[in-house]
Write an enzyme that holds these catalytic residues in place. Structure first.
Site, short mmCIF file in Angstrom:
data_model
loop_
_atom_site.label_atom_id
_atom_site.label_comp_id
_atom_site.label_asym_id
_atom_site.label_seq_id
_atom_site.Cartn_x
_atom_site.Cartn_y
_atom_site.Cartn_z
N ASP A 39 0.82 -1.22 0.00
CA ASP A 39 0.00 0.00 0.00
C ASP A 39 0.85 1.27 0.00
O ASP A 39 2.06 1.22 0.21
CB ASP A 39 -0.96 0.00 1.21
CG ASP A 39 -0.27 -0.42 2.52
OD1 ASP A 39 0.97 -0.48 2.56
OD2 ASP A 39 -1.00 -0.69 3.49
N ASN A 91 -6.98 -2.93 14.80
CA ASN A 91 -8.38 -3.23 14.49
C ASN A 91 -8.52 -4.42 13.54
O ASN A 91 -9.59 -4.66 13.01
CB ASN A 91 -9.08 -1.99 13.91
CG ASN A 91 -8.48 -1.55 12.58
OD1 ASN A 91 -7.56 -2.18 12.05
ND2 ASN A 91 -9.00 -0.47 12.02
N HIS A 121 -6.90 -4.80 10.65
CA HIS A 121 -6.73 -4.56 9.20
C HIS A 121 -5.46 -5.23 8.67
O HIS A 121 -4.49 -5.41 9.38
CB HIS A 121 -6.79 -3.07 8.85
CG HIS A 121 -5.64 -2.22 9.25
ND1 HIS A 121 -5.79 -0.93 9.72
CD2 HIS A 121 -4.30 -2.44 9.25
CE1 HIS A 121 -4.61 -0.41 9.97
NE2 HIS A 121 -3.69 -1.30 9.70
N GLU A 135 -9.51 -1.83 5.88
CA GLU A 135 -10.11 -1.56 7.18
C GLU A 135 -11.33 -2.46 7.39
O GLU A 135 -11.83 -3.07 6.43
CB GLU A 135 -10.54 -0.08 7.23
CG GLU A 135 -9.39 0.91 7.07
CD GLU A 135 -8.51 1.06 8.32
OE1 GLU A 135 -8.34 0.09 9.07
OE2 GLU A 135 -7.99 2.17 8.55
C1 GLP Z 1 -0.28 0.16 8.69
C2 GLP Z 1 0.05 -0.66 7.43
C3 GLP Z 1 -0.15 -2.14 7.66
C4 GLP Z 1 0.52 -2.54 8.96
C5 GLP Z 1 -0.15 -1.85 10.12
C6 GLP Z 1 0.46 -2.19 11.47
O1 GLP Z 1 -1.54 0.65 8.74
N1 GLP Z 1 -0.71 -0.25 6.28
O2 GLP Z 1 0.39 -2.87 6.56
O3 GLP Z 1 0.44 -3.94 9.13
O4 GLP Z 1 -0.05 -0.46 9.93
O5 GLP Z 1 1.60 -1.44 11.69
P1 GLP Z 1 2.57 -1.60 12.92
O6 GLP Z 1 3.47 -2.74 12.59
O7 GLP Z 1 3.28 -0.28 12.97
O8 GLP Z 1 1.74 -1.85 14.12
#
Ligand code: GLP
Length: 259
Positions: A67, A136, A138, A143
């Protein structure tokens, strides 16, 4: 789903990097799906160490990131493109021409999303998709209530995701939307590798592995995947009801003993 529980976040990151490195040892020209987020920093650091000290090469690899933020150019310091250069691409022998992310600054983001989905198909599909998980539930920026069959498209971020990502941006400048691979795109990967560490992920992890399948927790879609591995630390595994069973099957987060 293969559930591997490691003692701490560093061990989980190293285990995940080991799975990627094993894959590249067998098939150096693999197509890897890559993720961003804090969880991935130590995973990429472990891959960089293997490149530096153990001869791991990414020279033949093609990558597709999950993304990117809409409206954010690759040279923006808070872009996922910048994150990838900083954490991985600048430190290994990957060919930058084969390291793909959606263009957040594309004039027509919807067209860019469709182009990106097509580019994944044209590359032969993703062999191994690395994934983190949002609090959450995702995956990428899918989402809650995302279609479980969705393809790469524009998603509007939830307030909780925006506030988690806000520190990377100037006040008031946190993007509202992202171009993200869909859950159907992720399911098409030949193997998926989800990494989750820390107590803040424990609830989403339990829902993903043991909860009912549904768009309320997008990561539950991995229950439909025939080759999904989840690498956890103890804190992220804390809410799993069947924790003892996973330890029996994969002692210490190792491979299953057969016979
Ligand atoms: C973001 C990314 C996800 C990632 C998530 C968790 O929103 N788009 O791909 O898995 O955050 O991130 P973190 O590892 O910082 O908790």
């Amino acid at each position: 789903m293969k559930v591997l529980v490691l003692p701490d976040a560093a061990a989980a990151a190293d285990r995940a990097a080991g799975i990627v490195a094993d894959r590249l040892a067998q098939a150096p020209a693999s197509v890897l799906g890559l993720a961003t987020g804090e969880t991935m920093r130590p995973v990429y650091a472990a891959l960089v160490r293997r490149h530096r000290d153990a001869g791991l090469s990414l020279a033949a690899v093609t990558t597709f990131n999950l993304d990117e933020y809409v409206g954010i150019a690759p040279d923006h310091p808070a872009s996922f493109a910048a994150f990838m250069r900083q954490e991985l691409f600048d430190h290994v022998d990957i060919d930058p021409a084969r390291a793909h992310l959606p263009r957040g600054d594309a004039p027509d983001p919807a067209t860019e999303a469709a182009r990106y989905e097509g580019a994944i198909v044209a590359a032969g599909g993703i062999d191994l998709q690395l994934l983190g998980i949002g609090r959450n539930g995702h995956l990428a920026f899918n989402e809650p209530t995302s279609s479980l069959a969705s393809r790469t498209r524009i998603k509007t971020l939830t307030p909780s995701t925006r506030s988690a990502n806000r520190p990377a941006f100037a006040p008031g400048a946190a993007p509202r939307q992202a171009i993200t691979m869909g859950l159907g795109t992720i399911l098409d990967a030949r193997a998926c590798l989800l990494v989750a560490t820390g107590q803040s992920k424990a609830e989403a992890v339990a829902a993903t592995i043991e909860g009912p399948l549904g768009a309320h927790c997008p990561a539950t879609v991995l229950q439909l995947h025939p080759a999904a591995t989840v690498v956890l630390d103890e804190a992220a595994a804390a809410r799993l009801a069947l924790r003892a069973y996973y330890e029996t099957v994969h002692p210490g987060g190792g491979e299953a003993q057969v016979g």
